[in-house]
Structure formats: C-alpha cells, structure tokens
Design a protein around this motif. Structure first.
Motif, mmCIF file in Angstrom:
data_model
loop_
_atom_site.group_PDB
_atom_site.id
_atom_site.type_symbol
_atom_site.label_atom_id
_atom_site.label_comp_id
_atom_site.label_asym_id
_atom_site.label_seq_id
_atom_site.Cartn_x
_atom_site.Cartn_y
_atom_site.Cartn_z
ATOM 1 N N ILE A 339 0.860 -1.186 0.000
ATOM 2 C CA ILE A 339 0.000 0.000 0.000
ATOM 3 C C ILE A 339 0.893 1.230 0.000
ATOM 4 C CG2 ILE A 339 -0.224 -0.071 2.533
ATOM 5 C CD1 ILE A 339 -3.072 1.159 2.088
ATOM 6 N N ILE A 340 0.602 2.171 -0.905
ATOM 7 C CA ILE A 340 1.450 3.354 -1.003
ATOM 8 C C ILE A 340 0.666 4.510 -1.615
ATOM 9 C CG2 ILE A 340 2.375 2.851 -3.308
ATOM 10 C CD1 ILE A 340 4.274 4.399 -0.287
ATOM 11 N N ARG A 341 0.994 5.672 -1.148
ATOM 12 C CA ARG A 341 0.555 6.924 -1.760
ATOM 13 C C ARG A 341 1.811 7.754 -1.941
ATOM 14 N NH1 ARG A 341 -4.055 10.830 0.929
ATOM 15 N NH2 ARG A 341 -4.928 11.527 -1.072
ATOM 16 N N GLU A 342 2.086 8.183 -3.153
ATOM 17 C CA GLU A 342 3.292 8.965 -3.380
ATOM 18 C C GLU A 342 3.151 10.355 -2.761
ATOM 19 O OE1 GLU A 342 5.985 7.762 -4.421
ATOM 20 O OE2 GLU A 342 5.298 5.870 -5.299
ATOM 21 N N LYS A 343 4.270 10.967 -2.542
ATOM 22 C CA LYS A 343 4.329 12.297 -1.935
ATOM 23 C C LYS A 343 3.706 13.345 -2.864
ATOM 24 C CE LYS A 343 7.899 15.604 -0.487
ATOM 25 N NZ LYS A 343 9.371 15.809 -0.485
ATOM 26 N N PRO A 344 2.869 14.249 -2.353
ATOM 27 C CA PRO A 344 2.360 15.348 -3.188
ATOM 28 C C PRO A 344 3.503 16.233 -3.689
ATOM 29 C CG PRO A 344 1.104 15.153 -1.143
ATOM 30 C CD PRO A 344 2.314 14.280 -0.992
ATOM 31 N N PHE A 345 3.261 16.936 -4.803
ATOM 32 C CA PHE A 345 4.305 17.814 -5.328
ATOM 33 C C PHE A 345 3.698 19.019 -6.036
ATOM 34 C CE2 PHE A 345 3.447 14.746 -8.679
ATOM 35 C CZ PHE A 345 3.423 15.507 -9.842
ATOM 36 N N LEU A 346 4.485 20.087 -6.095
ATOM 37 C CA LEU A 346 4.110 21.348 -6.727
ATOM 38 C C LEU A 346 4.361 21.266 -8.226
ATOM 39 C CD1 LEU A 346 3.313 24.380 -6.054
ATOM 40 C CD2 LEU A 346 5.782 24.836 -6.067
ATOM 41 N N PHE A 347 3.423 21.806 -9.041
ATOM 42 C CA PHE A 347 3.636 21.861 -10.485
ATOM 43 C C PHE A 347 2.827 23.014 -11.065
ATOM 44 C CE2 PHE A 347 -0.371 19.706 -10.325
ATOM 45 C CZ PHE A 347 -0.979 19.844 -11.573
ATOM 46 N N ILE A 348 3.080 23.332 -12.333
ATOM 47 C CA ILE A 348 2.309 24.347 -13.050
ATOM 48 C C ILE A 348 1.404 23.634 -14.040
ATOM 49 C CG2 ILE A 348 2.408 26.331 -14.601
ATOM 50 C CD1 ILE A 348 5.100 27.054 -13.379
ATOM 51 N N ASP A 349 0.110 23.883 -13.953
ATOM 52 C CA ASP A 349 -0.880 23.195 -14.781
ATOM 53 C C ASP A 349 -1.000 23.862 -16.151
ATOM 54 O OD1 ASP A 349 -2.754 21.281 -15.382
ATOM 55 O OD2 ASP A 349 -4.085 21.753 -13.711
ATOM 56 N N PRO A 359 -1.251 12.441 -5.118
ATOM 57 C CA PRO A 359 -1.451 11.100 -5.679
ATOM 58 C C PRO A 359 -2.456 10.273 -4.886
ATOM 59 C CG PRO A 359 0.879 11.660 -5.625
ATOM 60 C CD PRO A 359 0.160 12.705 -4.820
ATOM 61 N N ALA A 360 -3.055 9.312 -5.566
ATOM 62 C CA ALA A 360 -4.044 8.429 -4.952
ATOM 63 C C ALA A 360 -3.355 7.266 -4.245
ATOM 64 C CB ALA A 360 -4.990 7.893 -6.026
ATOM 65 N N TRP A 361 -4.074 6.652 -3.314
ATOM 66 C CA TRP A 361 -3.601 5.419 -2.698
ATOM 67 C C TRP A 361 -3.646 4.289 -3.717
ATOM 68 C CZ3 TRP A 361 -0.980 5.081 1.585
ATOM 69 C CH2 TRP A 361 -1.145 6.044 2.585
ATOM 70 N N GLN A 362 -2.618 3.436 -3.687
ATOM 71 C CA GLN A 362 -2.566 2.271 -4.564
ATOM 72 C C GLN A 362 -2.124 1.056 -3.760
ATOM 73 O OE1 GLN A 362 0.075 4.355 -7.524
ATOM 74 N NE2 GLN A 362 -1.362 3.478 -8.989
ATOM 75 N N LYS A 363 -2.601 -0.110 -4.166
ATOM 76 C CA LYS A 363 -2.255 -1.347 -3.477
ATOM 77 C C LYS A 363 -1.510 -2.288 -4.414
ATOM 78 C CE LYS A 363 -5.969 -1.270 -0.037
ATOM 79 N NZ LYS A 363 -7.104 -2.014 0.565
ATOM 80 N N ASP A 364 -0.562 -3.023 -3.824
ATOM 81 C CA ASP A 364 0.195 -4.062 -4.535
ATOM 82 C C ASP A 364 0.789 -3.533 -5.835
ATOM 83 O OD1 ASP A 364 -0.431 -5.992 -2.552
ATOM 84 O OD2 ASP A 364 -2.407 -6.241 -3.450
ATOM 85 N N ARG A 365 1.426 -2.377 -5.750
ATOM 86 C CA ARG A 365 1.937 -1.723 -6.955
ATOM 87 C C ARG A 365 3.330 -2.215 -7.314
ATOM 88 N NH1 ARG A 365 2.921 4.225 -6.487
ATOM 89 N NH2 ARG A 365 5.017 3.964 -7.324
ATOM 90 N N GLY A 376 -0.305 10.223 -13.542
ATOM 91 C CA GLY A 376 -0.712 9.200 -12.598
ATOM 92 C C GLY A 376 -2.056 9.492 -11.965
ATOM 93 N N LYS A 377 -2.502 8.555 -11.127
ATOM 94 C CA LYS A 377 -3.794 8.695 -10.465
ATOM 95 C C LYS A 377 -3.677 9.637 -9.276
ATOM 96 C CE LYS A 377 -5.199 3.976 -11.691
ATOM 97 N NZ LYS A 377 -5.602 2.644 -11.160
ATOM 98 N N GLY A 378 -4.647 10.525 -9.150
ATOM 99 C CA GLY A 378 -4.634 11.450 -8.034
ATOM 100 C C GLY A 378 -5.525 12.645 -8.298
ATOM 101 N N LYS A 379 -5.449 13.626 -7.405
ATOM 102 C CA LYS A 379 -6.263 14.829 -7.507
ATOM 103 C C LYS A 379 -5.370 16.062 -7.564
ATOM 104 C CE LYS A 379 -10.272 12.909 -5.072
ATOM 105 N NZ LYS A 379 -11.204 13.055 -3.919
ATOM 106 N N VAL A 380 -5.874 17.074 -8.265
ATOM 107 C CA VAL A 380 -5.158 18.337 -8.412
ATOM 108 C C VAL A 380 -5.828 19.384 -7.531
ATOM 109 C CG1 VAL A 380 -4.572 20.200 -10.008
ATOM 110 C CG2 VAL A 380 -4.366 17.810 -10.742
ATOM 111 N N GLN A 381 -5.020 20.097 -6.743
ATOM 112 C CA GLN A 381 -5.530 21.177 -5.901
ATOM 113 C C GLN A 381 -4.886 22.493 -6.317
ATOM 114 O OE1 GLN A 381 -5.099 20.387 -1.721
ATOM 115 N NE2 GLN A 381 -6.179 18.427 -1.802
#
Length: 722
Positions: A339-349, A359-365, A376-381
C-alpha cells in the motif's frame, strides 16, 4: 556605476477577487526593518500589473525594466517615475513571466508575483528566458559561497529550493558536458545541504537537466557518510546522475537517461556511504552502481533488463521494482509494495497556475506511479485557493489558523519557530514542505509538547519536514492521541520524507521522550530518518550523553502500521519500540548510540540485558512481519566495555517474523553479541546474518512494562477537535 541588488522583504497575503490578485502587508519583523517593502498586483480583467514600493535611493526617478524571469537574459525598459507606484499595461501574457527591476541610483530591487507568493528562499528557473547554464551557475555559486558543500554546510542555517519550469520547444537545462558528474568537464549541478530540486512539469520528462552531483565533504570527497539533507523530484537527468548521499536524502519521481552511481568516484580508495532512498523512478539506459554503499532502499523503480547485483555492502532492499537484483545475502527484492501513496508535489498546470498534485492510494503496486504521457492517479488542488503558503517568520499561530480555516499548508524553505505544536486536526489535511529538510520546525522554550500533533483523522498527509529540537519536548511528532482507535483502512494517514533530529546544534541540556509516536491505526510511513545526533556543531564526548537526551526514536502503538525505509539511530533506549498489531517494516538502518558511557548506564529489561535492541517488538504482540534489517556497532564514545546483547528482539510467536537481518561492527571496541533473541553470532567475528526468525530457538526477551509518554494537556488556543 555598479548596481547592487537589495533583497526585498515581502511577507504578503494573497486575496483573490474575480478581477485581480491583491495583496496586503503583514508587519515588519525587527530584523527586517532595513529592507524595502513592495507589492505587486495583477489585474486579470485589464491584464495589467501594478507595482508599489517604499522609498529608497537619494534622488532622481525610479527606472523600471521587465524580464520574463528572475535571471532572464534580457530586461527591457518599461517606464520611469518619481512616484512610488507604477502600472505596466502591457505585461507579458503569463502573469508569472513578469519580473521587474526597480532601480534608483545604485540600488535595485526585484519584484514579481512568484517572489511575493513564495518568498526569498525559493528560486525559479525558466528556460524560455534563460540560458541553459544560468541555473547551474547560480546553484553552484550557492554551493561554494554559503557553505552548502563544505564541512560547515552540514550545520548552516540557510534553506533553499530550486524549481525548474517545463522545457519549451525542445530546449533543456543541459549546457553540455562529458564524463563523470564529479569532473569539471561534466558541467554538473552540485546540490548541497538543505537544498531541493523540483520540476514544475506534470511528468519528469517535462524538465530535463544535465548532470547532477552531490559532492561529499569528508575524506577528500570519498566518504559520503555525512552527505545528508537534500532532495530531488520530478525531473529527468540526461547525463550522469551521481547521487552520492546518505541519510535524509530523497530522490523521487525521476527519469534517469544515462549513467548513475551512488558512491563517490573522487580519489582512488575508501568509497563508502550510508544511504539512501529512491522511489517512483525509471532508468532507461544502464543499470546503476551502488558500489560501497552500506545500505539502500529502492521502491517502485524500473531498471534496464538484467538481474545482476548493483553494488551495496550489507542491506539492499528493492520493493515493487522491475528487473531488481536477484535475492542473496545482501539483496532483498520484494515483489510489490502492498500500500502506497506517493508524496504530493508542486507543479504548473495547463492553465498556467500553480497546483499541487496529490497522488491516490494504490495497493500491490509494481513500478512507477507515472508514465511518459500521464502524471498518474490522483487529484489536483489549486495552490492559491486550497493552500496557505507559509514563509520563514510564520509561527504556529498563523499555521494553525490556516489549518482550522480548512487550508492545507505549503511550507517554503526556512526555519519556523513554534510556541505550540502544529495541530493537524481535520480529515485530509496536508502539510507539505518544499523538499526534505529544507523546512525546519523548531519548538521554543514555551513549547514543551513538540513540533506536530496529528489527530486521529482519515487521510492526513505530512511530508518533507525536518523537526529540530533546541528545547525539551515530549515528542517531536505524534500521530493520534493515546486513545486513538479509528479505522483508517479506506483512507490511511501518510508520513513521508520526515526527519527528526535531536541534539548536535544546541548548547544546553535537552530531554525528548520520543522523536515520533504513532498511536493511530493504518498509518503508512515512507522514508524517515530519526536521528539522535552522533556529531554536530557542539562539543561531543561525555557531554553528549547528558546534553542530547532522547529515549526512543519511534514508538508504534497503532495497528496495521506499514513503514518503508526506516532509518533510526543513536537513541538511548529502544530505538524502535513496536506495540501495535500487524505491523510491517520494509528496511531498517540503525547504529546504536556511540556515547553510552558504561554498561551500567545502558542496560535494559531491569538491568538484566546489556544495551537495548535496535528494533523491539513487545512480547504482547501477536502478529508482525518485517524484512531487511541492519544494525551496526559503533561504540566509540564509551569506557571500552559497552556491548549490546541483541540487534533485534521479538517474541517467540508463530505469527511474528523478522527476515533478512544483518549485524556488523564499524568502529569501537564494543559489540552486538547476537543478531536476534540470543542467536546468530557476534560482531566480534565480522558480519553475521539471520535469514529469518519465526518462533525460533532463541530466548524470548523478558516481559517488560514500557514507560510511554503521559497524556499531555494542550495550549488553550489549539485544543484538539475530538
């Protein structure tokens, strides 16, 4: 006449309206009274930029020039005025591509939206306006001029992050070069202490750098065991990636297109290091070389085809990797990351605005979270809408107020003094530092509690922060209160790139009960360095045992806690104490305290056992499984008669298992006498290993009652929401 550029103080809060960006001032701090105030307002409806500033210089008009970036090759004249305000009615199309120099007499100030938003310790580069070598030249000048690269850099107070905007029209940030990154011909970027490189694209291929080098400062460059506190993420390295590092260093979300190595090639002998951590990466051309690294943890990374060893001396763990080395005494390939969720990061959209990708939670990756076309899978804020941007000088008051108002917190590089803990007390709240250890949280004398208290809520993320201690506190980080029992399985709590440092920098005696305590269930930790300092800027020897006191690095009472890449060193009792059920640790690096003065002062289990195990699973635990564990004896500050009976201790229970354990001695006369529970051999005979221990033939440790930190009261103005 030469012109000097004055650093500008901008402690400003953004207020968004439909037509403009507006700003308001916060009061000057005493040490900043001599700096020049300024602000910049962007009017979206009119597409104009208005500047204002306090008076400086002695006479004449203020001359305004504009460039597309801070270090743009060309700044063009846009006006002149005797007033303290100026409006540019024809700025560059992208509001962030407007950097203004305001000059009067021999003084120049620089004003921009990015500087106003992020402060003075974040440096932005834009290949659209700058030469390829411009960022490298500036970063390397920092490396050489403010101590980031030398022995003093290890304890410098300077913090910085370097962010690269996406390449355009096939350009890169590589100015050309050849050979190893350590050579002058390579034209490498040298990254020093407390520094971070971040790509502002969506995927690593959006930002392409040349060669990268982290130059060790010991043994003429051969010894990287103190090359700490730096990070890099979300970029491509086109030429040699020489990431010669040890603890508290993080390389994430990387595309590495050429050679790479993780041990120094300066000099002719004695190449060694004590690293390190890489995750979410892809190597495309050659298998890297870890050489004489003592240990390393690599997660969810793709290597070119092959299965041969890639270096390393004692404990190399490869989890969720493609084409890792084959299993042997040193190498432990683990098929997937459970089970892992990668670290959030700053970017320009795509809309040109600063965002944070969560990033989203993922299992058995297996393999990276991103592809060459997809972030990748996740949400943008949206950064300016959803986040409070903290800058050096902010305290717990501003930060806790922002969290209470529903904001996440992005910490720009710097030191943050805390009169009370940062209180993370709502679901899905995020604390994100701009690079591991470029953000330092420091409790004041008024704060006897710690740096961060996270409540027992779903989805909390704490990332990229260094906890330092100049004063005594109960904890440095605490997750969940003493009665925490919520089930977070559907949305776990994430702690990632966390450093806790006790001692080394303060002259007075301090006492910390535990660097970190995890009381909540379903917590995932992804890369910790918990460090009671074995050296520092203060006097060592006998003084350290009394001056820099901390019992435990990590206490886990929560259930279903999973840790990746745990570095825990030099604490005075059990360095990791595990009381929760179904715990998992993938990789442990440990050295016991160097400085226990004598055996009588360092004995466990009622004085019946010499020393304290590095990793202790309590006898009450029924289920536990950890793999890739190393503990290394360095008893150099003792009376010569200090030993540790066991590297690791667990109950003899059918569902409690440790795998791939290793002990050895690096220095000093003392030894670790057994690998685990009285078996496995002593470091007096060299390296000793136990492949697996489960309900084995060793002696179960004595039952103990552990003294955990007591329940604390909280400062009245940050009472936890229950």
């Amino acid at each position: 006449m030469s012109t000097k550029v004055i650093p500008v103080f901008t402690a400003l809060m953004f207020m968004l309206t439909p037509g403009s960006f507006a700003t308001s001032y916060s009061p000057y701090k005493k040490q900043q009274e001599n700096k020049i105030e300024n602000k910049i307002v962007y009017n979206k409806k009119k597409h104009s930029v208005t500047l204002s500033w306090s008076a400086f210089g002695s006479s004449g008009n203020y001359v305004i020039t504009r460039g597309g970036s801070r270090l743009a090759s060309d700044f063009v004249p846009v006006g002149s005025t005797s007033r303290l305000t100026f409006t540019d009615n024809k700025p560059n199309a992208d509001k962030y591509e407007n950097y203004y120099k305001i000059t009067r007499n021999d003084i120049t100030i620089i004003v921009s939206l990015e500087k106003q938003i992020f402060g003075d310790n974040m440096y932005f580069y834009d290949r659209k306006y700058e030469k390829a070598e411009t960022p490298r030249n500036e970063m390397n000048s920092h490396f050489s001029s403010i101590g980031q690269g030398g022995p003093n850099g290890e304890w410098t107070t300077k913090r910085q992050a370097y962010y690269f905007k996406a390449n355009v029209n096939g350009q890169t940030y590589d100015s050309g070069g050849s050979g190893s990154a350590s050579s002058a011909e390579a034209n490498s970027i040298e990254l020093g202490f407390y520094s971070h490189i971040g790509g502002l694209g969506k995927i690593p291929a959006d930002v392409k750098l040349g060669a990268i080098f982290t130059r060790p400062h010991l043994s003429g460059g051969a010894n990287a065991t103190c090359t700490f506190w730096r990070s890099i993420e979300n970029v491509t390295v086109m030429r040699d990636f020489s990431w010669t590092v040890s603890q508290s260093t993080s390389a994430r979300r990387m595309l590495i297109e050429s050679t790479s190595k993780y041990i120094s090639d300066i000099g002719s002998s004695n190449f060694w290091g004590s690293g390190g951590f890489i995750a979410d990466a892809c190597y495309t051309s050659s298998r890297p070389n870890w050489g004489g690294q003592q240990q390393w943890y690599t997660r969810n990374t793709v290597f070119p085809s092959g299965s041969g060893a890639m270096g390393g001396s004692y404990n190399m763990v490869w989890q969720g990797c493609v084409n890792p080395p084959q299993a042997d005494n040193i190498n432990s390939p683990i098929p997937a990351t459970p089970i892992i969720r990668e670290k959030p990061f700053l970017f320009i959209d795509d809309d040109g605005e600063y965002k944070v990708f969560v990033p989203a939670w993922q299992k058995d990756r297996v393999g990276p979270s991103w592809s060459t076309t997809d972030m990748g899978k996740g949400k943008v804020q949206d950064l300016l809408t959803n986040w409070y941007i903290a800058k050096e000088g902010d305290t717990d008051v501003e930060i806790n107020k922002a969290l209470k108002a529903g904001k996440n917190v992005f910490f720009t590089p710097g030191h943050y003094s805390l009169n009370a803990p940062i209180q993370v007390n709502r679901k899905d709240a995020i604390l994100l530092g701009a690079g591991i250890a470029s953000v330092t949280l420091e409790p004041t004398e008024k704060n006897t509690w710690g740096c961060i208290y996270a409540d027992d809520k779903d989805g909390i993320v704490i990332a990229g922060l260094l906890m330092d201690s100049f004063n005594s506190t109960t904890y440095q980080v605490r997750v969940g209160n003493e009665e925490a029992n919520a089930d977070h399985a559907a949305n776990p709590i994430l702690l990632t790139d966390i450093t806790c440092r006790v001692g080394g920098v303060q002259s007075k005696n301090i006492q910390i009960q535990a660097s970190m305590q995890i009381n909540s269930n379903n917590v995932v930790g992804d890369h910790f360095w918990l460090w009671r300092a074995d050296h520092g800027s203060q006097r060592g020897g006998n003084a350290r045992w009394v001056r820099d006191r901390c019992k435990n690095g990590l206490i886990v009472t929560g259930d279903d806690v999973t840790l990746y890449a745990l570095f825990a060193e030099h604490y005075q009792e059990y360095e990791v104490l595990w009381l929760g059920e179904r715990g998992r640790t993938y990789f442990l690096q440990n050295e016991p305290p160097y400085d226990a003065p004598n055996q009588a002062s360092w004995s466990s289990q009622g004085g019946r056992v010499d020393g304290y195990a590095a990793f202790k699973v309590a006898n009450t635990v029924k289920e536990h499984h950890s793999i890739g564990m190393g503990s290394y004896a360095v008893f150099t500050g003792t009376d010569g008669n200090v030993n540790k009976k066991n590297g690791f201790e667990i109950p003899n229970s059918p569902n409690v298992t440790l795998e791939k354990m290793c002990i050895t001695r690096f220095a000093g006369p003392g030894n670790i006498q057994n690998v685990i529970n009285g078996i496995g051999g002593s470091t007096a005979t060299g390296v000793n290993r136990v492949p697996s221990y489960n309900n084995g033939a060793g002696t179960q440790p004595y039952d103990e009652e552990f003294r955990l930190p007591n329940r604390e009261s909280y400062p009245a103005y940050i009472i936890m929401d229950k």
